[in-house]
Design a protein around this motif. Sequence first.
Motif, PDB file in Angstrom:
ATOM      1  N   TYR A  20     -10.797  19.226   9.958  1.00 14.55           N
ATOM      2  CA  TYR A  20     -11.213  18.869   8.874  1.00 14.55           C
ATOM      3  C   TYR A  20     -12.419  18.992   8.310  1.00 14.55           C
ATOM      4  O   TYR A  20     -13.125  18.438   7.259  1.00 14.55           O
ATOM      5  CB  TYR A  20     -10.716  17.351   8.462  1.00 14.55           C
ATOM      6  N   MET A  21     -13.289  19.640   9.182  1.00 14.29           N
ATOM      7  CA  MET A  21     -14.795  19.839   8.973  1.00 14.29           C
ATOM      8  C   MET A  21     -14.903  21.319   8.229  1.00 14.29           C
ATOM      9  O   MET A  21     -15.147  22.166   9.148  1.00 14.29           O
ATOM     10  CB  MET A  21     -15.761  19.605  10.194  1.00 14.29           C
ATOM     11  N   PRO A  22     -15.149  21.366   7.054  1.00 16.63           N
ATOM     12  CA  PRO A  22     -15.222  22.684   6.448  1.00 16.63           C
ATOM     13  C   PRO A  22     -16.272  23.680   7.000  1.00 16.63           C
ATOM     14  O   PRO A  22     -16.165  24.850   7.104  1.00 16.63           O
ATOM     15  CB  PRO A  22     -15.408  22.388   4.886  1.00 16.63           C
ATOM     16  N   LEU A  23     -17.493  23.002   7.419  1.00 12.89           N
ATOM     17  CA  LEU A  23     -18.660  23.994   7.876  1.00 12.89           C
ATOM     18  C   LEU A  23     -18.173  24.240   9.375  1.00 12.89           C
ATOM     19  O   LEU A  23     -18.717  25.191   9.541  1.00 12.89           O
ATOM     20  CB  LEU A  23     -19.894  23.113   7.720  1.00 12.89           C
ATOM     21  N   TYR A  24     -17.730  23.599  10.194  1.00  5.92           N
ATOM     22  CA  TYR A  24     -17.479  23.880  11.263  1.00  5.92           C
ATOM     23  C   TYR A  24     -16.520  24.895  11.473  1.00  5.92           C
ATOM     24  O   TYR A  24     -16.515  26.026  12.067  1.00  5.92           O
ATOM     25  CB  TYR A  24     -16.875  22.690  12.261  1.00  5.92           C
ATOM     26  N   ARG A  25     -15.218  24.889  10.595  1.00  5.47           N
ATOM     27  CA  ARG A  25     -14.415  26.048  10.473  1.00  5.47           C
ATOM     28  C   ARG A  25     -15.163  27.343   9.854  1.00  5.47           C
ATOM     29  O   ARG A  25     -14.982  28.289  10.536  1.00  5.47           O
ATOM     30  CB  ARG A  25     -13.288  25.724   9.256  1.00  5.47           C
ATOM     31  N   SER A  26     -16.045  27.271   9.061  1.00  8.80           N
ATOM     32  CA  SER A  26     -16.762  28.197   8.673  1.00  8.80           C
ATOM     33  C   SER A  26     -17.704  29.003   9.756  1.00  8.80           C
ATOM     34  O   SER A  26     -17.801  30.064   9.778  1.00  8.80           O
ATOM     35  CB  SER A  26     -17.755  27.775   7.482  1.00  8.80           C
ATOM     36  N   HIS A  27     -18.157  28.232  10.470  1.00  8.50           N
ATOM     37  CA  HIS A  27     -18.910  28.644  11.622  1.00  8.50           C
ATOM     38  C   HIS A  27     -18.015  29.560  12.636  1.00  8.50           C
ATOM     39  O   HIS A  27     -18.414  30.508  13.210  1.00  8.50           O
ATOM     40  CB  HIS A  27     -19.495  27.433  12.308  1.00  8.50           C
ATOM     41  N   LEU A  28     -16.729  29.101  13.133  1.00  9.63           N
ATOM     42  CA  LEU A  28     -15.891  29.684  13.630  1.00  9.63           C
ATOM     43  C   LEU A  28     -15.426  31.085  12.883  1.00  9.63           C
ATOM     44  O   LEU A  28     -15.229  31.974  13.482  1.00  9.63           O
ATOM     45  CB  LEU A  28     -14.735  29.041  13.782  1.00  9.63           C
ATOM     46  N   TYR A  29     -15.204  30.936  11.728  1.00  7.68           N
ATOM     47  CA  TYR A  29     -14.878  32.244  10.640  1.00  7.68           C
ATOM     48  C   TYR A  29     -15.788  33.357  10.913  1.00  7.68           C
ATOM     49  O   TYR A  29     -15.912  34.571  11.160  1.00  7.68           O
ATOM     50  CB  TYR A  29     -14.697  31.840   9.257  1.00  7.68           C
ATOM     51  N   ALA A  30     -17.477  32.731  10.849  1.00  7.57           N
ATOM     52  CA  ALA A  30     -18.673  33.676  10.841  1.00  7.57           C
ATOM     53  C   ALA A  30     -18.595  34.221  12.272  1.00  7.57           C
ATOM     54  O   ALA A  30     -19.072  35.389  12.459  1.00  7.57           O
ATOM     55  CB  ALA A  30     -19.691  32.932  10.666  1.00  7.57           C
ATOM     56  N   GLN A  31     -17.945  33.733  13.159  1.00 11.62           N
ATOM     57  CA  GLN A  31     -18.015  34.467  14.560  1.00 11.62           C
ATOM     58  C   GLN A  31     -16.790  35.104  14.884  1.00 11.62           C
ATOM     59  O   GLN A  31     -16.651  35.792  16.073  1.00 11.62           O
ATOM     60  CB  GLN A  31     -18.308  33.186  15.593  1.00 11.62           C
TER      61      GLN A  31
ATOM     62  N   THR B  13     -22.160  24.162  22.081  1.00  8.04           N
ATOM     63  CA  THR B  13     -20.817  24.306  22.595  1.00  8.04           C
ATOM     64  C   THR B  13     -19.704  24.688  21.586  1.00  8.04           C
ATOM     65  O   THR B  13     -18.710  24.234  21.586  1.00  8.04           O
ATOM     66  CB  THR B  13     -20.276  22.810  23.407  1.00  8.04           C
ATOM     67  N   MET B  14     -20.211  25.587  20.810  1.00 15.56           N
ATOM     68  CA  MET B  14     -19.188  25.894  19.291  1.00 15.56           C
ATOM     69  C   MET B  14     -19.103  27.508  19.616  1.00 15.56           C
ATOM     70  O   MET B  14     -19.085  27.952  18.581  1.00 15.56           O
ATOM     71  CB  MET B  14     -20.069  25.536  18.202  1.00 15.56           C
TER      72      MET B  14
ATOM     73  N   THR C  51     -12.332  38.296  23.965  1.00 11.10           N
ATOM     74  CA  THR C  51     -11.379  38.670  24.977  1.00 11.10           C
ATOM     75  C   THR C  51     -10.431  39.767  24.583  1.00 11.10           C
ATOM     76  O   THR C  51     -10.494  40.261  23.660  1.00 11.10           O
ATOM     77  CB  THR C  51     -10.376  37.518  25.333  1.00 11.10           C
ATOM     78  N   PRO C  52      -9.804  40.522  25.544  1.00  7.72           N
ATOM     79  CA  PRO C  52      -9.054  41.733  25.252  1.00  7.72           C
ATOM     80  C   PRO C  52      -7.912  41.150  24.172  1.00  7.72           C
ATOM     81  O   PRO C  52      -7.336  42.111  23.418  1.00  7.72           O
ATOM     82  CB  PRO C  52      -8.429  41.960  26.499  1.00  7.72           C
ATOM     83  N   LEU C  53      -7.463  40.041  24.217  1.00  9.60           N
ATOM     84  CA  LEU C  53      -6.361  39.286  23.318  1.00  9.60           C
ATOM     85  C   LEU C  53      -7.078  39.024  21.930  1.00  9.60           C
ATOM     86  O   LEU C  53      -6.271  39.153  21.070  1.00  9.60           O
ATOM     87  CB  LEU C  53      -6.015  38.150  23.847  1.00  9.60           C
ATOM     88  N   GLY C  54      -8.474  39.104  21.822  1.00 12.03           N
ATOM     89  CA  GLY C  54      -8.895  38.651  20.380  1.00 12.03           C
ATOM     90  C   GLY C  54     -10.011  37.474  20.820  1.00 12.03           C
ATOM     91  O   GLY C  54     -10.455  37.246  21.897  1.00 12.03           O
ATOM     92  N   GLN C  55     -10.630  37.165  19.752  1.00 14.39           N
ATOM     93  CA  GLN C  55     -11.844  36.149  19.646  1.00 14.39           C
ATOM     94  C   GLN C  55     -11.247  34.759  19.668  1.00 14.39           C
ATOM     95  O   GLN C  55     -10.708  34.388  18.541  1.00 14.39           O
ATOM     96  CB  GLN C  55     -12.744  36.436  18.480  1.00 14.39           C
ATOM     97  N   ILE C  56     -11.450  34.052  20.686  1.00 22.19           N
ATOM     98  CA  ILE C  56     -10.744  32.684  20.736  1.00 22.19           C
ATOM     99  C   ILE C  56     -11.921  31.787  20.623  1.00 22.19           C
ATOM    100  O   ILE C  56     -13.043  31.703  21.179  1.00 22.19           O
ATOM    101  CB  ILE C  56     -10.450  32.491  22.361  1.00 22.19           C
ATOM    102  N   GLY C  57     -11.395  30.965  19.523  1.00 26.67           N
ATOM    103  CA  GLY C  57     -12.437  29.618  19.101  1.00 26.67           C
ATOM    104  C   GLY C  57     -11.506  28.519  19.106  1.00 26.67           C
ATOM    105  O   GLY C  57     -10.382  28.361  19.022  1.00 26.67           O
TER     106      GLY C  57
ATOM    107  N   ARG D 219     -17.454  20.381  23.172  1.00 23.03           N
ATOM    108  CA  ARG D 219     -17.069  18.963  23.062  1.00 23.03           C
ATOM    109  C   ARG D 219     -17.049  18.667  21.666  1.00 23.03           C
ATOM    110  O   ARG D 219     -17.758  19.156  20.913  1.00 23.03           O
ATOM    111  CB  ARG D 219     -18.464  18.515  23.658  1.00 23.03           C
ATOM    112  N   LYS D 220     -15.985  17.808  21.478  1.00 24.98           N
ATOM    113  CA  LYS D 220     -15.822  17.278  20.207  1.00 24.98           C
ATOM    114  C   LYS D 220     -16.909  16.805  19.419  1.00 24.98           C
ATOM    115  O   LYS D 220     -17.711  15.904  20.138  1.00 24.98           O
ATOM    116  CB  LYS D 220     -14.649  16.435  20.193  1.00 24.98           C
TER     117      LYS D 220
END
Length: 280
Positions: free
Chosen positions: A145-156, A125-126, A131-137, A106-107
């Motif tokens: 434009y939210m740097p910390l949300y991007r960082s959370h995806l990178y960290a995963q 919900t983040m 998956t066999p294709l790769g890690q989907i985020g 959810r946004k």
Amino acid sequence: MADLTADAARQKASLVVFPEAFIGSYPKGIDFGARLGSRSMEGRDQFQRYFDAAISIPGPQMEHLASIAVDHGIYLVVGVIERDGGTLYCTALTIGPDGTLLAKHRKLMPTALERLVWGFGDGSTMDVVETPLGQIGTAICWENYMPLYRSHLYAQGVTLYCAPTVDDREEWQASMRHIALEGRCFVLSACQYLERSDLPADLDCREGNDPETSLIKGGSVIISPLGTCLAGPVYGKETVLVAELDRRDLARGKFDLDVAGHYGRPDVFRLSVNRGDGFP
């Protein structure tokens, strides 16, 4: 959606990404009769129609979306307007080729007037899905434009960074290339092409009511971990973008930049994320 997925599957796609609010619609140019301190009855009627067009999860529409993935043995990421109780959410679903709902995001931060019609997401919900294709985020529109949300995806460990959006500005392309370079991941951004004729005729649209008025002009794009545009952007028409992703580019990119690893400096910086539902 079924027709477009079939088109992509014929072109041997394994992952298909649809735009923000593709199911339920993005009500471009509609203000729902809202002013500071007042709302109109006409606007409430518009919201009622929008509410009725949203989908419940689980529900029959969700089952139909799952069947589309199963029919083509394909991974789907799709933006929907989700109805939960009396609240609507701008949501992105990740569905596996067996029809399993792998993730529901959810946004977190609706933008501007969006806050009037959509509720806020939370930290529950983040998730990035392996998956066999790769890690989907997924990051929806201006969440990118939210740097910390991007960082959370990178960290995963996100490798397939999906960005459903309605931002059709040229500046959006710079952001998508930046994210690909920053995260050393593939970025798949899907933006709608929407004409006035696609909305109900009796709505008064701010951008104009000529049926051929372009409300959202597209701009979908696929970018490599080194910032190369592999497909798109395409404006001014409906299209299905297809690109072959070379997974070796992920390691090639991490050679000199891994913001969640050797370039992250955890001795200096630390990311703290509340993964709960926002309530104590």
